[in-house]
Design a protein around this motif. Structure first.
Motif, PDB file in Angstrom:
ATOM      1  N   MET A   1      -3.857  30.310  71.896  1.00 29.69           N
ATOM      2  CA  MET A   1      -3.568  31.406  70.963  1.00 29.69           C
ATOM      3  C   MET A   1      -2.113  31.369  70.507  1.00 29.69           C
ATOM      4  O   MET A   1      -1.812  31.556  69.331  1.00 29.69           O
ATOM      5  N   ILE A   2      -1.190  31.122  71.423  1.00 30.27           N
ATOM      6  CA  ILE A   2       0.234  31.052  71.091  1.00 30.27           C
ATOM      7  C   ILE A   2       0.496  29.901  70.119  1.00 30.27           C
ATOM      8  O   ILE A   2       1.309  30.021  69.202  1.00 30.27           O
ATOM      9  N   SER A   3      -0.205  28.780  70.310  1.00 26.67           N
ATOM     10  CA  SER A   3       0.001  27.639  69.418  1.00 26.67           C
ATOM     11  C   SER A   3      -0.467  27.962  68.000  1.00 26.67           C
ATOM     12  O   SER A   3       0.106  27.463  67.027  1.00 26.67           O
ATOM     13  N   GLN A   4      -1.489  28.802  67.865  1.00 22.16           N
ATOM     14  CA  GLN A   4      -1.960  29.191  66.535  1.00 22.16           C
ATOM     15  C   GLN A   4      -0.972  30.110  65.835  1.00 22.16           C
ATOM     16  O   GLN A   4      -0.826  30.067  64.620  1.00 22.16           O
ATOM     17  N   PHE A   5      -0.269  30.942  66.601  1.00 27.53           N
ATOM     18  CA  PHE A   5       0.697  31.866  66.013  1.00 27.53           C
ATOM     19  C   PHE A   5       1.993  31.169  65.627  1.00 27.53           C
ATOM     20  O   PHE A   5       2.717  31.635  64.759  1.00 27.53           O
TER      21      PHE A   5
ATOM     22  N   GLN B   1       4.674  30.962  67.494  1.00 27.26           N
ATOM     23  CA  GLN B   1       5.784  31.788  67.962  1.00 27.26           C
ATOM     24  C   GLN B   1       6.909  30.920  68.505  1.00 27.26           C
ATOM     25  O   GLN B   1       6.675  29.942  69.210  1.00 27.26           O
TER      26      GLN B   1
ATOM     27  N   ASN C   1       9.217  26.198  70.457  1.00 24.68           N
ATOM     28  CA  ASN C   1       7.869  26.730  70.397  1.00 24.68           C
ATOM     29  C   ASN C   1       7.523  27.344  71.756  1.00 24.68           C
ATOM     30  O   ASN C   1       7.710  26.711  72.798  1.00 24.68           O
TER      31      ASN C   1
END
Length: 168
Positions: free
Chosen positions: A113-117, A119, A127
């Motif tokens: 999920m973090i990789s999709q955002f 952030q 990253n």
């Protein structure tokens, strides 16, 4: 290749912990030097120290499992017969392995999920996947070490406790 695999098995966590610890100490020392001697604060050093500590924690867990150094409730363990101790060791190791696999699964979901955002950290602008990846990496190593311990317990089930301590 076998020598390399054996070296990794024996020294992976120690090497990673050493690198992470040295990085954290140098980062903090630079921040202290910069803040109190140069009267100017570094924007990235505190963040680097925080992220290395996160990684330190998740790499220290499998190291503790490998060395059998985690906290235990010895009051019950010390009064039960050796045969029951083996069952307690086995059950607790299986529980740790199941927990690690569960954390590996959900940690991977969070990293995904973090990789999709996309952030990024505020000071170093890295990253955040690299920070959150500590959970699945650490839990993967924890699961591997727990499975190694389970295998050892099964293979040496009939061995006396004193002999086990000498071989592990």
């Amino acid at each position: 290749m076998k020598r390399f695999t054996m070296w990794v098995d024996k020294h992976l966590e120690e090497g990673l912990l050493f690198i992470l610890f040295v990085t954290a100490v140098i980062s903090i020392a630079l921040q202290v030097f910069s803040r109190f001697i140069l009267d100017s604060s570094l924007s990235w050093s505190e963040e680097l120290a925080r992220y290395t500590f996160i990684w330190l924690i998740y790499i220290a867990v499998p190291y503790g499992i490998k060395k059998h150094r985690h906290i235990t409730l010895d009051i019950i363990y010390d009064i039960v017969p050796p045969k029951i101790k083996k069952y307690m060791d086995f059950i607790s190791t299986v529980i740790v392995a199941c927990f690690a696999i569960l954390m590996l699964y959900y940690g991977s979901i969070v990293v995904s999920m973090i990789s999709q955002f996309g952030q990024q950290s505020s000071a170093m602008e890295i990253n955040m996947v690299y920070v959150y990846a500590a959970v699945p990496v650490g839990m993967f190593l924890t699961a591997v070490r727990s499975i190694q311990n389970i295998t050892f317990l099964i293979r040496n089930w009939n061995m006396r406790k004193e002999e086990e301590d000498l071989t592990s």
